[in-house]
Design an enzyme around this catalytic site. Sequence first.
Site, mmCIF file in Angstrom:
data_model
loop_
_atom_site.group_PDB
_atom_site.id
_atom_site.type_symbol
_atom_site.label_atom_id
_atom_site.label_comp_id
_atom_site.label_asym_id
_atom_site.label_seq_id
_atom_site.Cartn_x
_atom_site.Cartn_y
_atom_site.Cartn_z
ATOM 1 N N ASP A 458 40.130 39.122 42.285
ATOM 2 C CA ASP A 458 40.034 40.579 42.158
ATOM 3 C C ASP A 458 38.844 41.151 42.932
ATOM 4 O OD1 ASP A 458 41.962 39.849 40.333
ATOM 5 O OD2 ASP A 458 41.381 41.328 38.853
ATOM 6 N N GLU A 527 49.742 40.145 43.401
ATOM 7 C CA GLU A 527 50.203 39.948 42.022
ATOM 8 C C GLU A 527 50.754 41.268 41.517
ATOM 9 O OE1 GLU A 527 46.258 38.437 40.665
ATOM 10 O OE2 GLU A 527 46.301 40.161 39.320
#
Length: 879
Positions: A458, A527
Amino acid sequence: MRNRPLPALVVAAVGLALLVPTSATAGPVPGTGAALTVAARPGTASTVPDWRMQSSARATQGGDVISGPAYSDTGWLTVPARSTVMAGLVASNRYPDVRYSENMKQVDAGDFSVGWWYRKTFTADPQPGVNTFLKLKGGIISRGEIWLNGSKVAGTDEVVGAYPTHEFDVTSLLRKGDNALAIKASPSDPQNDLLIHFIDWAQLPPDRNQGIFRDVTFEPSGPVSLRDLRVDSDLPLPDLTSAKITTKVDARNNTGQAVTTEVTATVAGQVLKQQVRLDADQTKTMTFTQDLRNPQVWWPFQMGAQPLYQAVLAANVGTTASDTAKTTFGVREVSSSIRGTGRQFSVNGKPFLVRGGGWASDLFLRTDLRYIEDQLDLVKTMGMNTIRLEGKPENDELYDMADRKGIMLLTGWECCSKWEKYDSFDAEDDRVAGESAESEAKRIRNHPSMIGFMIGSDAAPGAGLEKIYLDALKRAEWNLPVISSAKNIGSPQLGNPGMKMDGPYWWEPPVYWFSKQKGGAAGFASEIGPGATIPEMDELKKFLSTAEINRLADYNATQYHLSPSTTFNKLSFWGTALDNRYGKPSNVEDLVRKAQLANYETNRAQFEAFGDNFNDANNPSTGVIYWMLNNAWPTLYWHLYDYYLATAGSYFGAKAGLRPLHAQYSYDDKSLAVMNTSLQPANNHKLQITLFNLDGTQKADETRNVTAAANGPTKVGTLPQPSGLSTTYFVRLLLKDAAGKVVDRNVYWLSTKADTLNYGGSTWYHTPQSGYADLKGLNTLKPGTVTSTVSTAPIGDDRQATTVTVKNTGNTVAFFVRASLRKGAGGPEVLPTQWSDNYVTLWPGETLTLKAEYRSSALGSAQPVVEISGHNVAKKSVS
């Protein structure tokens, strides 16, 4: 619990580990356990299945005592190798089924606030000239204290983190006769050490995966050891008619005097030899090069075959064998670049559209090889070409399986734990991060299934840590793409990752995926998925109580088998959309039935959209990772097949969208396309497009010529728009080859009222709907009538196939017909089963054939029975 065979603690002969499956269900056994004979000379080996395990709150002595051969571990648990503390406790039946209901809450987390000891006794007969090395093929979670025969081999300052490998020369510590090895695993805190964390993927393991989760081996060798065997293939493009093979190995002198060793390398059938002089304690890299004419090239499974070559190296000192090393490898080239906004991978010079899913290891990090291979078989049968391993790099066997099956693997570190608390890194964290990257890269670099390494998820690491990672990968001679993060955050050296992580992680309607906004089909979505995934009722009963199943109808209720995160612990707007689009379910059975419709249509659309936009001129889609592929523990969200390997609407929607030659519809502009994933065009095909009203009335029927270009989509006009369509209507696409054979069949249920989205109200995990398609007409379908015939035949060792022919003999559509294979009439479902297709829709007079493949032994003494049911078709059994 599932009987999960686990590879044993291993004694390796001349560097080659022998993995022996054993039962994971052994209970506590008094005494010191089975003896292990350590190889006294190169060329011999033996194995032992189990560790003994005990809490340091009970075993209060120090390592010098516990690792003594005479120490009594009576009362300790006998646990499998590769066993975290929680895995060992579960295998020893210390808790009720922790998968069911809220049973895992009964585990006292306080039990894991102290270290836990692992112990094994063995016998040895040390011989002159033989060196024995203790190797940890991964870290000890969170830290390890290693003792052998009363002597400390290493402490928690050295054995830190989940991934660094360690090797210790223990030759001088071995005794003739009885010996004992003891390892103490410190408590686990993924927020403070570089470990493994399940984040919001499931309820968290109570021990936070404390303990041993990879092999511990004793590896004997002579004066010279061979380490870090690596093989690279340089494949000139585009002709693929030759390859340069470079094989390297580190030859290490284990003695205090100079030696000369001859290393024989047999690589792809060719024998090469070299001699090298090594000074005392010196390590040198030996390099063997060769040209391979007309190599058998390795491809992802939809593009070609998966031939594997072998490299076997042997070191001799004089006439005495000293060590061996071997690996398999494939001849292939992987590269990547930025195309539009996304990272475009290429394999052997051909653009490769990544359409994959995010992998979840077992919640307790257990290794069940058959279970893993069953999952990869489901992945391949589904048509998915890639798996992303975010922070859960598996043991070696998964990579071997992916090599054989042609499934690409994208690895890297995880988010939301110490791995991305970059500001908190100290000198030890920097060291462990580098050791982790180097160890993992060396372990997996020879696998042709590898496509890249993501050093962030992330968030991208800063310049200092990025350099640590890149230097580590350079030491490992990593030769594949390195990506800064899974999010669109560049880094000083690697630059633009070509990835986006815009969400969603929860429900979206099919049209969402075709937009270029947010998570729509443009660039590389690292994702992304529609969240809630409700299994069929048979599966729900395996892990939910009756009360919990009934509570699914309360969309605002907290569900324990959703996420520990408050963002994902309720069905919330998934349920709101279900009610508005399909009509409020009349009971929980109706909810489960409608859930399969919702799962099917949005999962199909996600993969179709990224295929449809692969060749977009302005902002093409280059990859998508469905969030997620599987579950670490039984859940109600984020999976394409469930924990028990059952395949429901989510799986078959994805399978439809991923077919290798596939006719598809775009929800945004009503265009039609044929997606071809092979490297050969599909010439002289025809696409038949038929629209039906809800009552079965045919409203349009057109046939168009199409030659589907290789490795991408080919547009075939737009959907006919006849007048007089019912609010809910059907579209059937039949793709036929030159001989008229149907090679793809795709059925949509659509509405004249569109789903609309409020992008202004988007969050990181969801874009709300401002309007809903009206599919409630499906509730008014007249009962359908389907007849079935079944035949079963063997297809291999412990494999058989059941073929089901279904025919609509009624006068209305038979909608969303499901076939499930049962152990006798009314029995449980046979799992895993690989179906050619399922949840099919037939019009009056239509016949379809479905094929199921499965293990013969899964039936036990029962006969295979097929259960047929549908949205408007009553359940019945056929044998």
